[in-house]
Design a protein around this motif. Sequence first.
Motif, PDB file in Angstrom:
ATOM      1  N   UNK A 274      27.701  11.802 -10.936  1.00  0.00           N
ATOM      2  CA  UNK A 274      28.422  11.913 -12.198  1.00  0.00           C
ATOM      3  C   UNK A 274      27.636  12.787 -13.160  1.00  0.00           C
ATOM      4  N   UNK A 275      28.323  13.245 -14.198  1.00  0.00           N
ATOM      5  CA  UNK A 275      27.715  14.085 -15.217  1.00  0.00           C
ATOM      6  C   UNK A 275      28.268  13.699 -16.587  1.00  0.00           C
ATOM      7  N   UNK A 276      27.351  13.467 -17.540  1.00  0.00           N
ATOM      8  CA  UNK A 276      27.756  13.178 -18.911  1.00  0.00           C
ATOM      9  C   UNK A 276      26.556  13.420 -19.814  1.00  0.00           C
ATOM     10  N   UNK A 277      26.708  13.129 -21.098  1.00  0.00           N
ATOM     11  CA  UNK A 277      25.594  13.288 -22.026  1.00  0.00           C
ATOM     12  C   UNK A 277      24.494  12.263 -21.770  1.00  0.00           C
ATOM     13  N   UNK A 278      24.822  11.195 -21.047  1.00  0.00           N
ATOM     14  CA  UNK A 278      23.850  10.139 -20.782  1.00  0.00           C
ATOM     15  C   UNK A 278      23.444  10.053 -19.317  1.00  0.00           C
ATOM     16  N   UNK A 279      24.132  10.790 -18.452  1.00  0.00           N
ATOM     17  CA  UNK A 279      23.866  10.689 -17.014  1.00  0.00           C
ATOM     18  C   UNK A 279      23.667  12.088 -16.437  1.00  0.00           C
ATOM     19  N   UNK A 280      22.596  12.252 -15.656  1.00  0.00           N
ATOM     20  CA  UNK A 280      22.370  13.478 -14.894  1.00  0.00           C
ATOM     21  C   UNK A 280      22.194  13.105 -13.430  1.00  0.00           C
ATOM     22  N   UNK A 281      22.844  13.829 -12.545  1.00  0.00           N
ATOM     23  CA  UNK A 281      22.755  13.560 -11.114  1.00  0.00           C
ATOM     24  C   UNK A 281      22.284  14.808 -10.382  1.00  0.00           C
ATOM     25  N   UNK A 282      21.390  14.612  -9.426  1.00  0.00           N
ATOM     26  CA  UNK A 282      20.920  15.681  -8.552  1.00  0.00           C
ATOM     27  C   UNK A 282      21.127  15.272  -7.102  1.00  0.00           C
ATOM     28  N   UNK A 283      21.439  16.251  -6.257  1.00  0.00           N
ATOM     29  CA  UNK A 283      21.468  16.050  -4.806  1.00  0.00           C
ATOM     30  C   UNK A 283      20.447  17.005  -4.209  1.00  0.00           C
ATOM     31  N   UNK A 284      19.530  16.473  -3.423  1.00  0.00           N
ATOM     32  CA  UNK A 284      18.494  17.300  -2.817  1.00  0.00           C
ATOM     33  C   UNK A 284      18.682  17.362  -1.309  1.00  0.00           C
ATOM     34  N   UNK A 285      18.670  18.592  -0.772  1.00  0.00           N
ATOM     35  CA  UNK A 285      18.770  18.817   0.662  1.00  0.00           C
ATOM     36  C   UNK A 285      17.466  19.447   1.153  1.00  0.00           C
ATOM     37  N   UNK A 286      17.047  19.042   2.343  1.00  0.00           N
ATOM     38  CA  UNK A 286      15.895  19.654   2.992  1.00  0.00           C
ATOM     39  C   UNK A 286      16.286  20.010   4.417  1.00  0.00           C
ATOM     40  N   UNK A 287      16.031  21.230   4.793  1.00  0.00           N
ATOM     41  CA  UNK A 287      16.345  21.725   6.140  1.00  0.00           C
ATOM     42  C   UNK A 287      15.060  21.770   6.965  1.00  0.00           C
ATOM     43  N   UNK A 288      14.831  20.800   7.855  1.00  0.00           N
ATOM     44  CA  UNK A 288      13.598  20.772   8.642  1.00  0.00           C
ATOM     45  C   UNK A 288      13.632  21.683   9.866  1.00  0.00           C
ATOM     46  N   UNK A 289      14.742  22.383  10.056  1.00  0.00           N
ATOM     47  CA  UNK A 289      14.917  23.206  11.246  1.00  0.00           C
ATOM     48  C   UNK A 289      14.260  24.574  11.091  1.00  0.00           C
ATOM     49  N   UNK A 290      14.158  25.279  12.200  1.00  0.00           N
ATOM     50  CA  UNK A 290      13.547  26.610  12.207  1.00  0.00           C
ATOM     51  C   UNK A 290      14.557  27.723  11.951  1.00  0.00           C
ATOM     52  N   UNK A 291      15.802  27.380  11.679  1.00  0.00           N
ATOM     53  CA  UNK A 291      16.838  28.361  11.374  1.00  0.00           C
ATOM     54  C   UNK A 291      17.546  27.956  10.085  1.00  0.00           C
ATOM     55  N   UNK A 292      18.124  28.926   9.400  1.00  0.00           N
ATOM     56  CA  UNK A 292      18.889  28.651   8.184  1.00  0.00           C
ATOM     57  C   UNK A 292      20.167  27.883   8.519  1.00  0.00           C
ATOM     58  N   UNK A 293      20.661  27.112   7.561  1.00  0.00           N
ATOM     59  CA  UNK A 293      21.873  26.322   7.766  1.00  0.00           C
ATOM     60  C   UNK A 293      22.788  26.478   6.556  1.00  0.00           C
ATOM     61  N   UNK A 294      24.046  26.091   6.736  1.00  0.00           N
ATOM     62  CA  UNK A 294      25.017  26.044   5.651  1.00  0.00           C
ATOM     63  C   UNK A 294      25.484  24.604   5.472  1.00  0.00           C
ATOM     64  N   UNK A 295      25.419  24.126   4.238  1.00  0.00           N
ATOM     65  CA  UNK A 295      25.874  22.777   3.905  1.00  0.00           C
ATOM     66  C   UNK A 295      27.152  22.895   3.087  1.00  0.00           C
ATOM     67  N   UNK A 296      28.166  22.152   3.473  1.00  0.00           N
ATOM     68  CA  UNK A 296      29.427  22.139   2.746  1.00  0.00           C
ATOM     69  C   UNK A 296      29.598  20.794   2.052  1.00  0.00           C
ATOM     70  N   UNK A 297      29.732  20.838   0.726  1.00  0.00           N
ATOM     71  CA  UNK A 297      29.946  19.635  -0.066  1.00  0.00           C
ATOM     72  C   UNK A 297      31.417  19.539  -0.441  1.00  0.00           C
ATOM     73  N   UNK A 298      32.007  18.369  -0.239  1.00  0.00           N
ATOM     74  CA  UNK A 298      33.370  18.102  -0.675  1.00  0.00           C
ATOM     75  C   UNK A 298      33.380  16.781  -1.422  1.00  0.00           C
ATOM     76  N   UNK A 299      33.882  16.791  -2.649  1.00  0.00           N
ATOM     77  CA  UNK A 299      33.846  15.587  -3.472  1.00  0.00           C
ATOM     78  C   UNK A 299      35.230  15.156  -3.930  1.00  0.00           C
ATOM     79  N   UNK A 300      35.366  13.843  -4.123  1.00  0.00           N
ATOM     80  CA  UNK A 300      36.613  13.255  -4.593  1.00  0.00           C
ATOM     81  C   UNK A 300      36.306  12.325  -5.759  1.00  0.00           C
ATOM     82  N   UNK A 301      37.017  12.485  -6.865  1.00  0.00           N
ATOM     83  CA  UNK A 301      36.844  11.614  -8.022  1.00  0.00           C
ATOM     84  C   UNK A 301      37.462  10.245  -7.772  1.00  0.00           C
ATOM     85  N   UNK A 302      36.995   9.261  -8.529  1.00  0.00           N
ATOM     86  CA  UNK A 302      37.612   7.940  -8.485  1.00  0.00           C
ATOM     87  C   UNK A 302      39.044   8.026  -9.004  1.00  0.00           C
ATOM     88  N   UNK A 303      39.224   8.805 -10.066  1.00  0.00           N
ATOM     89  CA  UNK A 303      40.571   8.994 -10.592  1.00  0.00           C
ATOM     90  C   UNK A 303      41.374   9.886  -9.641  1.00  0.00           C
TER      91      UNK A 303
END
Length: 335
Positions: A274-303
């Motif tokens: 979530x994001x607001x004046x009182x809340x900050x959210x971070x998502x951290x990804x780490x790729x331990x592999x020896x090749x580059x990767x692509x991450x796809x994020x898809x989100x759905x609101x509660x509303x």
Amino acid sequence: PGTTASIDFVSPAGTQYWVVVDGLGESTGSYQIRVQVQPFTNFLYFPEGYANDNIREFLSITNPNNVSATYSVYLRYESGSQLESFLGTTTIPANSRGGLTIVDGASYITPGVLRDTPYAIVLESDQPLGATLAHYDFGNAIGDSLTSTTSPTWYFPRVERNPGAVQDYILLYNPNNFEITVTLTAFKDGSEVSLVRTFGALRRGGFSINDITEFPIGSFGVRLSAVASSPSNNSAFIGIVGSMSHYTPGGDAGWATLGDPAGGSKVGVITNIAQSTKVNSDITFFNPNDVAITVTLTGTYVREDLPQFGRSIEIAAKGQAIVTAASLGLVADQP
């Protein structure tokens, strides 16, 4: 999946069984038989533990079984002539919750607990149990579930070295009856730096990230790996337990988390951002592999009347990516 036949049963002590396999019709070919039994002793571990007049620490235990369970709690110290403190043996009724207070600041400490000596918490039981640790220190409240998992390698997507701003610790417990050699490796911007140390049998160990001057300033991914110091113990080596504790001065944010013993996953779920004046959210990804990767994020609101959102992220080999809720353009105050 992949199982042709299976059976579950309760076996009295000292009983012998035979397995007879007979093909159906003209079915032939090789097969495997797997037998899974409950161990005589169940173990749960957590590497973070410390007691003094400024710390409060509570261990909560649940018994989800239909029978009572007997458990014992040990604290295994990082250093000193005393290996452990035995905190006692207790029976917890079926389908019940229990636990104990290890230290409650200056007002109480369990008899036998050494002050100002880091320790790991080890819970042994005759039935599978669940347990969580709540640890209050540096003005922060942190905690996580104890684990039965041991692994030679643990990964941490986000570790920070920033003296004066944060205090990060990578902690471990060595459940083996012999010395181990541990390598801590930091990955940042295509480079890596490693530190090697040894830890004794049944000892807790750890690394204060701010004190490792070879590590970069800022945020980076970390790999914690271990091997038996003596090759003669390789076959008996069962791995270690790895966790991380993060503190900020003034108690702005803090957490404790077990590492990832599997080296990541191709699919995962984040239950809340979530994001607001009182809340900050971070998502951290780490790729331990020896090749580059692509991450796809898809989100759905509660509303349900708000649209889905998505983002594709490229992560370099051994690289890290931090995605903020603000960068995703989230609707304010909507989880």
